[in-house]
Scaffold this motif. Structure first.
Motif, PDB file in Angstrom:
ATOM      1  N   ASP A  57     -34.978  12.831 -60.825  1.00 36.96           N
ATOM      2  CA  ASP A  57     -34.163  14.023 -60.596  1.00 36.96           C
ATOM      3  C   ASP A  57     -34.342  15.071 -61.694  1.00 36.96           C
ATOM      4  O   ASP A  57     -34.084  16.245 -61.470  1.00 36.96           O
ATOM      5  N   GLU A  58     -34.793  14.668 -62.865  1.00 35.29           N
ATOM      6  CA  GLU A  58     -35.046  15.626 -63.944  1.00 35.29           C
ATOM      7  C   GLU A  58     -36.298  16.456 -63.669  1.00 35.29           C
ATOM      8  O   GLU A  58     -36.393  17.600 -64.095  1.00 35.29           O
ATOM      9  N   TYR A  59     -37.268  15.892 -62.970  1.00 37.00           N
ATOM     10  CA  TYR A  59     -38.566  16.539 -62.775  1.00 37.00           C
ATOM     11  C   TYR A  59     -38.820  17.029 -61.353  1.00 37.00           C
ATOM     12  O   TYR A  59     -39.662  17.897 -61.143  1.00 37.00           O
ATOM     13  N   PHE A  60     -38.135  16.437 -60.386  1.00 40.01           N
ATOM     14  CA  PHE A  60     -38.389  16.746 -58.982  1.00 40.01           C
ATOM     15  C   PHE A  60     -37.090  17.007 -58.240  1.00 40.01           C
ATOM     16  O   PHE A  60     -36.038  16.497 -58.606  1.00 40.01           O
ATOM     17  N   GLU A  61     -37.193  17.778 -57.158  1.00 40.94           N
ATOM     18  CA  GLU A  61     -36.107  17.874 -56.189  1.00 40.94           C
ATOM     19  C   GLU A  61     -36.433  16.831 -55.133  1.00 40.94           C
ATOM     20  O   GLU A  61     -37.335  17.021 -54.310  1.00 40.94           O
ATOM     21  N   CYS A  62     -35.761  15.699 -55.228  1.00 38.47           N
ATOM     22  CA  CYS A  62     -36.098  14.540 -54.393  1.00 38.47           C
ATOM     23  C   CYS A  62     -35.484  14.633 -53.010  1.00 38.47           C
ATOM     24  O   CYS A  62     -34.453  15.263 -52.805  1.00 38.47           O
ATOM     25  N   ASP A  63     -36.124  13.968 -52.077  1.00 38.44           N
ATOM     26  CA  ASP A  63     -35.673  13.924 -50.696  1.00 38.44           C
ATOM     27  C   ASP A  63     -35.594  12.463 -50.278  1.00 38.44           C
ATOM     28  O   ASP A  63     -36.603  11.847 -49.955  1.00 38.44           O
ATOM     29  N   GLY A  64     -34.427  11.873 -50.354  1.00 33.20           N
ATOM     30  CA  GLY A  64     -34.254  10.475 -49.976  1.00 33.20           C
ATOM     31  C   GLY A  64     -34.303   9.553 -51.177  1.00 33.20           C
ATOM     32  O   GLY A  64     -34.395   9.978 -52.328  1.00 33.20           O
ATOM     33  N   GLU A  65     -34.262   8.280 -50.899  1.00 35.84           N
ATOM     34  CA  GLU A  65     -34.236   7.241 -51.928  1.00 35.84           C
ATOM     35  C   GLU A  65     -35.654   6.770 -52.245  1.00 35.84           C
ATOM     36  O   GLU A  65     -36.506   6.716 -51.361  1.00 35.84           O
ATOM     37  N   PRO A  66     -35.927   6.394 -53.496  1.00 33.46           N
ATOM     38  CA  PRO A  66     -37.248   5.864 -53.838  1.00 33.46           C
ATOM     39  C   PRO A  66     -37.426   4.439 -53.316  1.00 33.46           C
ATOM     40  O   PRO A  66     -36.446   3.737 -53.041  1.00 33.46           O
ATOM     41  N   ALA A  67     -38.664   4.039 -53.161  1.00 34.87           N
ATOM     42  CA  ALA A  67     -38.997   2.676 -52.753  1.00 34.87           C
ATOM     43  C   ALA A  67     -39.816   2.030 -53.865  1.00 34.87           C
ATOM     44  O   ALA A  67     -40.490   2.715 -54.633  1.00 34.87           O
ATOM     45  N   LEU A  68     -39.756   0.716 -53.949  1.00 36.90           N
ATOM     46  CA  LEU A  68     -40.459  -0.023 -54.994  1.00 36.90           C
ATOM     47  C   LEU A  68     -41.345  -1.084 -54.364  1.00 36.90           C
ATOM     48  O   LEU A  68     -40.892  -1.844 -53.510  1.00 36.90           O
ATOM     49  N   GLU A  69     -42.604  -1.110 -54.784  1.00 42.51           N
ATOM     50  CA  GLU A  69     -43.538  -2.151 -54.363  1.00 42.51           C
ATOM     51  C   GLU A  69     -44.057  -2.845 -55.608  1.00 42.51           C
ATOM     52  O   GLU A  69     -44.582  -2.193 -56.514  1.00 42.51           O
ATOM     53  N   VAL A  70     -43.897  -4.161 -55.674  1.00 43.98           N
ATOM     54  CA  VAL A  70     -44.385  -4.951 -56.802  1.00 43.98           C
ATOM     55  C   VAL A  70     -45.368  -5.969 -56.243  1.00 43.98           C
ATOM     56  O   VAL A  70     -45.016  -6.777 -55.384  1.00 43.98           O
ATOM     57  N   THR A  71     -46.618  -5.930 -56.722  1.00 46.55           N
ATOM     58  CA  THR A  71     -47.669  -6.816 -56.232  1.00 46.55           C
ATOM     59  C   THR A  71     -48.243  -7.589 -57.408  1.00 46.55           C
ATOM     60  O   THR A  71     -48.561  -7.016 -58.443  1.00 46.55           O
ATOM     61  N   ARG A  72     -48.380  -8.882 -57.244  1.00 43.67           N
ATOM     62  CA  ARG A  72     -48.972  -9.746 -58.276  1.00 43.67           C
ATOM     63  C   ARG A  72     -50.474  -9.513 -58.287  1.00 43.67           C
ATOM     64  O   ARG A  72     -51.112  -9.447 -57.246  1.00 43.67           O
ATOM     65  N   THR A  73     -51.047  -9.330 -59.493  1.00 45.37           N
ATOM     66  CA  THR A  73     -52.491  -9.179 -59.656  1.00 45.37           C
ATOM     67  C   THR A  73     -52.985 -10.244 -60.635  1.00 45.37           C
ATOM     68  O   THR A  73     -52.190 -10.983 -61.209  1.00 45.37           O
ATOM     69  N   GLU A  74     -54.282 -10.295 -60.857  1.00 38.14           N
ATOM     70  CA  GLU A  74     -54.848 -11.258 -61.808  1.00 38.14           C
ATOM     71  C   GLU A  74     -54.332 -11.022 -63.220  1.00 38.14           C
ATOM     72  O   GLU A  74     -54.161 -11.951 -64.000  1.00 38.14           O
ATOM     73  N   ASP A  75     -54.091  -9.749 -63.548  1.00 38.71           N
ATOM     74  CA  ASP A  75     -53.672  -9.381 -64.903  1.00 38.71           C
ATOM     75  C   ASP A  75     -52.168  -9.231 -65.071  1.00 38.71           C
ATOM     76  O   ASP A  75     -51.708  -8.887 -66.154  1.00 38.71           O
ATOM     77  N   GLY A  76     -51.411  -9.434 -64.029  1.00 37.64           N
ATOM     78  CA  GLY A  76     -49.956  -9.256 -64.118  1.00 37.64           C
ATOM     79  C   GLY A  76     -49.404  -8.716 -62.825  1.00 37.64           C
ATOM     80  O   GLY A  76     -49.430  -9.386 -61.808  1.00 37.64           O
ATOM     81  N   PHE A  77     -48.936  -7.459 -62.856  1.00 37.52           N
ATOM     82  CA  PHE A  77     -48.321  -6.849 -61.678  1.00 37.52           C
ATOM     83  C   PHE A  77     -48.799  -5.419 -61.516  1.00 37.52           C
ATOM     84  O   PHE A  77     -49.087  -4.725 -62.494  1.00 37.52           O
ATOM     85  N   LEU A  78     -48.850  -4.982 -60.281  1.00 33.63           N
ATOM     86  CA  LEU A  78     -49.067  -3.589 -59.930  1.00 33.63           C
ATOM     87  C   LEU A  78     -47.719  -3.105 -59.414  1.00 33.63           C
ATOM     88  O   LEU A  78     -47.184  -3.648 -58.448  1.00 33.63           O
ATOM     89  N   VAL A  79     -47.134  -2.102 -60.085  1.00 32.14           N
ATOM     90  CA  VAL A  79     -45.805  -1.613 -59.735  1.00 32.14           C
ATOM     91  C   VAL A  79     -45.932  -0.174 -59.248  1.00 32.14           C
ATOM     92  O   VAL A  79     -46.427   0.693 -59.979  1.00 32.14           O
ATOM     93  N   CYS A  80     -45.506   0.065 -58.022  1.00 32.04           N
ATOM     94  CA  CYS A  80     -45.559   1.405 -57.435  1.00 32.04           C
ATOM     95  C   CYS A  80     -44.153   1.852 -57.071  1.00 32.04           C
ATOM     96  O   CYS A  80     -43.434   1.144 -56.368  1.00 32.04           O
ATOM     97  N   VAL A  81     -43.779   3.027 -57.559  1.00 27.32           N
ATOM     98  CA  VAL A  81     -42.521   3.656 -57.178  1.00 27.32           C
ATOM     99  C   VAL A  81     -42.893   4.835 -56.290  1.00 27.32           C
ATOM    100  O   VAL A  81     -43.640   5.722 -56.710  1.00 27.32           O
ATOM    101  N   ILE A  82     -42.385   4.829 -55.073  1.00 27.05           N
ATOM    102  CA  ILE A  82     -42.759   5.833 -54.086  1.00 27.05           C
ATOM    103  C   ILE A  82     -41.509   6.621 -53.700  1.00 27.05           C
ATOM    104  O   ILE A  82     -40.469   6.039 -53.397  1.00 27.05           O
ATOM    105  N   PHE A  83     -41.641   7.955 -53.756  1.00 25.37           N
ATOM    106  CA  PHE A  83     -40.513   8.790 -53.348  1.00 25.37           C
ATOM    107  C   PHE A  83     -41.035  10.122 -52.824  1.00 25.37           C
ATOM    108  O   PHE A  83     -42.141  10.539 -53.141  1.00 25.37           O
TER     109      PHE A  83
END
Length: 68
Positions: A30-56
């Motif tokens: 909210d400090e940087y964008f005028e958001c539309d709706g709620e964000p979503a979170l995707e967490v995927t296990r990788t060989e090196d740890g996790f891939l974390v994606c926040v989508i909004f």
């Protein structure tokens, strides 16, 4: 006061933890964008740890001024 413990080496976050994380992220969004709706979170296990994606969705990027 009750202390919060964060456990390491887990494969997933609970719905409660995801909600807390997304609430924190939304405050920053909210400090940087005028958001539309709620964000979503995707967490995927990788060989090196996790891939974390926040989508909004954002309608616009806010104008920010450089601090004095």
């Amino acid at each position: 006061m009750k202390a919060t413990t964060i456990l390491l080496d887990r494969d997933d976050m609970s719905d409660f933890e995801r909600g807390l994380f997304l609430k924190d992220v939304q405050r920053v969004n909210d400090e940087y964008f005028e958001c539309d709706g709620e964000p979503a979170l995707e967490v995927t296990r990788t060989e090196d740890g996790f891939l974390v994606c926040v989508i909004f969705n954002a309608r616009r990027i806010k104008s920010l001024k450089r601090p004095l």
